[in-house]
Motif scaffolding. Structure first.
Motif, PDB file in Angstrom:
ATOM      1  N   HIS A 138       9.123  -3.072  -9.948  1.00  0.00           N
ATOM      2  CA  HIS A 138       9.649  -1.757  -9.604  1.00  0.00           C
ATOM      3  C   HIS A 138       8.750  -1.021  -8.610  1.00  0.00           C
ATOM      4  N   PHE A 139       7.462  -1.281  -8.660  1.00  0.00           N
ATOM      5  CA  PHE A 139       6.565  -0.690  -7.649  1.00  0.00           C
ATOM      6  C   PHE A 139       6.899  -1.230  -6.256  1.00  0.00           C
ATOM      7  N   ILE A 140       7.252  -2.510  -6.187  1.00  0.00           N
ATOM      8  CA  ILE A 140       7.651  -3.089  -4.895  1.00  0.00           C
ATOM      9  C   ILE A 140       8.884  -2.364  -4.354  1.00  0.00           C
ATOM     10  N   ASP A 156       0.833  -1.203   0.000  1.00  0.00           N
ATOM     11  CA  ASP A 156       0.000   0.000   0.000  1.00  0.00           C
ATOM     12  C   ASP A 156       0.870   1.256   0.000  1.00  0.00           C
ATOM     13  N   PHE A 157       0.508   2.201  -0.850  1.00  0.00           N
ATOM     14  CA  PHE A 157       1.249   3.459  -0.959  1.00  0.00           C
ATOM     15  C   PHE A 157       0.546   4.564  -0.168  1.00  0.00           C
ATOM     16  N   PRO A 158       1.306   5.589   0.230  1.00  0.00           N
ATOM     17  CA  PRO A 158       0.686   6.706   0.951  1.00  0.00           C
ATOM     18  C   PRO A 158      -0.433   7.341   0.119  1.00  0.00           C
ATOM     19  N   LYS A 159      -1.421   7.873   0.800  1.00  0.00           N
ATOM     20  CA  LYS A 159      -2.574   8.474   0.114  1.00  0.00           C
ATOM     21  C   LYS A 159      -2.163   9.614  -0.812  1.00  0.00           C
ATOM     22  N   ASP A 160      -1.108  10.357  -0.442  1.00  0.00           N
ATOM     23  CA  ASP A 160      -0.705  11.514  -1.242  1.00  0.00           C
ATOM     24  C   ASP A 160       0.396  11.175  -2.250  1.00  0.00           C
ATOM     25  N   VAL A 212      -3.767  -0.255  -9.593  1.00  0.00           N
ATOM     26  CA  VAL A 212      -2.883   0.147  -8.491  1.00  0.00           C
ATOM     27  C   VAL A 212      -3.270   1.534  -7.982  1.00  0.00           C
ATOM     28  N   ILE A 213      -3.505   2.465  -8.906  1.00  0.00           N
ATOM     29  CA  ILE A 213      -3.883   3.824  -8.517  1.00  0.00           C
ATOM     30  C   ILE A 213      -5.230   3.818  -7.792  1.00  0.00           C
ATOM     31  N   GLU A 257      -1.598  -6.559  -4.458  1.00  0.00           N
ATOM     32  CA  GLU A 257      -1.126  -7.768  -3.789  1.00  0.00           C
ATOM     33  C   GLU A 257       0.144  -8.229  -4.490  1.00  0.00           C
ATOM     34  N   ALA A 258       1.219  -8.337  -3.740  1.00  0.00           N
ATOM     35  CA  ALA A 258       2.496  -8.761  -4.333  1.00  0.00           C
ATOM     36  C   ALA A 258       2.714 -10.253  -4.173  1.00  0.00           C
TER      37      ALA A 258
END
Length: 448
Positions: free
Chosen positions: A380-382, A5-9, A440-441, A447-448
């Motif tokens: 690369h997202f990981i 999970d990425f930060p909301k911003d 993803v966005i 899920e990795a």
């Protein structure tokens, strides 16, 4: 499966460059660029392809903005073509050029997408190249004047500015290796060009501050990661030289106002020196609001006398390859951005380009099942997530590229897009990688 999970911003975007997508190379007063000259020179570009039409985004920008909106990005990085604003590099402003970019910016803002603009993505006006190009310090003044006009025209609408894209490519790839316009093979010339571009960057930042332009300004360097093959002193030194060619040679002046001495000495041993004038280094090291990093690949190097400019031989250790024959080395992204943070502090970082070229086939239903590209992005997202979790100030990611486009010296045979371009009809078809990034966005991760 682990949840990423990425930060909301966290900023998600895609990127393009003017000469690669716009076309309309003789419309509405646009002057010629060095890429018009280079691509029209037989033998310089694969299949003698050129950017005369490219993706025709000059006429189809609304279609492209709709694709961006559907993708769900919050930002779009594109470049302004200097020859559209100043057809001769200097002189009279071409208002029709500014008007085109006003339409693009307004369409993006209406779609809820923030424009991130690169002032120089390689399309130098040919008229300036005829006077020496970036080897001539007068080009610095011409660039600052061009930047000033664009800053004033878009103050308040464009909040994120990038002065230069990949100064290494502008200098060494184009003037030492000779693969890109203007196609020279002179080490001293390449070093001159690199230095003058960085001075131009610093002068543009000073102009931005003096004008009180709202928003942020930075620059983008293409970094790579060369790991030493062994712990031997020779291998470590060779890999470091090879790495510094992309990394320290540009990052150290940008942040510290100095060139790495071991590289200065190495270039001197090859008969080349840096043309520093009083005040240059202070100008280059103007404080920036963020640093853009383009990352595609890396590898392993070991010492081999006479191998390339740095006595460094690349050793293949089993990496998967893209269609550009570049190693898929996702962990290199983690290593290089960790290094940037450790070496240069807490300046916010954006990955302004990252992506992969593969052979794409338009299948039934106009779908492109680009599994390898999707896997590349996932890997690369990981690494991006690892960086965020490690405290590296990574604020956003721009996928390269929105569209298949004119891939410089490779012409149209190499596709980087998450949207397939049919070059005969100019129709656009989102690939599976587009839908992966869309998910993803939308979900804030995967899920990795």
């Amino acid at each position: 499966m682990a949840r990423i999970d990425f930060p909301k911003d966290f900023v998600w975007g895609t990127a393009t460059a003017s000469y690669q997508i716009e076309g309309a190379y003789q419309e509405d007063g646009r002057g010629l660029s060095i890429w018009d000259t280079f691509s029209h020179t037989p033998g310089k570009v694969f299949n003698n392809d050129n950017g005369d039409i490219a993706c025709d985004s000059y006429h189809r920008y609304e279609e492209d903005v709709a694709l961006l909106k559907k993708l769900g990005v919050t930002a779009y990085r594109f470049s302004i073509a200097w020859p559209r604003i100043f057809p001769q590099g200097t002189g009279e402003v071409n208002e029709k050029g500014l008007e085109y970019y006003r339409k693009v910016v307004d369409a993006l803002l209406e779609a809820g997408i923030e424009p991130c603009v690169t002032l120089y993505h390689w399309d130098l006006p040919q008229a300036l190249q005829d006077k020496g190009g970036w080897d001539n310090r007068d080009t610095i003044d011409a660039f600052v004047k061009y930047a000033e006009v664009v800053f004033k025209a878009f103050d308040g609408k464009i909040k994120q500015w990038i002065t230069f894209n990949e100064t290494w490519c502008v200098s060494f790839l184009s003037n030492y290796i000779g693969l890109h316009a203007p196609g020279n093979t002179d080490l001293q010339l390449a070093i001159n060009v690199a230095h003058h571009c960085m001075v131009a960057h610093g002068e543009a930042v000073k102009k931005f501050r003096a004008l009180g332009i709202r928003g942020e300004i930075g620059t983008t360097h293409n970094l790579s990661w060369c790991e030493p093959y062994s712990k031997s002193a020779e291998d470590v030194a060779a890999a470091h030289r090879n790495r510094a060619f992309n990394n320290e040679w540009f990052m150290e002046p940008t942040f510290k106002g100095t060139y790495p001495q071991f590289m200065v000495d190495w270039f001197a041993s090859k008969g080349a020196k840096v043309p520093v004038l009083p005040g240059d280094m202070e100008t280059i090291a103007q404080k920036i609001d963020f640093i853009g990093v383009n990352y595609y690949s890396g590898g392993f190097g070991r010492y081999k006398k006479g191998d390339g400019l740095f006595d460094c031989e690349e050793v293949q250790i089993g990496f998967d390859k893209t269609y550009m024959d570049w190693n898929v080395y996702a962990e290199g992204l983690y290593k290089v951005l960790s290094w940037v943070h450790e070496e240069y502090g807490d300046t916010p970082i954006y990955i302004t380009e990252n992506g992969a070229c593969y052979e794409d086939v338009l299948a039934e239903g106009n779908r492109v099942h680009d599994t390898l590209r999707t896997d590349y992005y996932k890997k690369h997202f990981i690494q991006c997530h690892r960086l965020v979790e490690s405290g590296v100030p990574l604020k956003g990611y721009f996928a390269w590229s929105l569209l298949d486009n004119f891939e410089w010296a490779e012409g149209y045979r190499k596709r980087f897009g998450i949207v397939y371009t049919n070059y005969e009809t100019l129709e656009r078809y989102p690939k599976d990688s587009y839908y992966f990034i869309q998910d993803v966005i939308k979900n804030g991760g995967f899920e990795a």
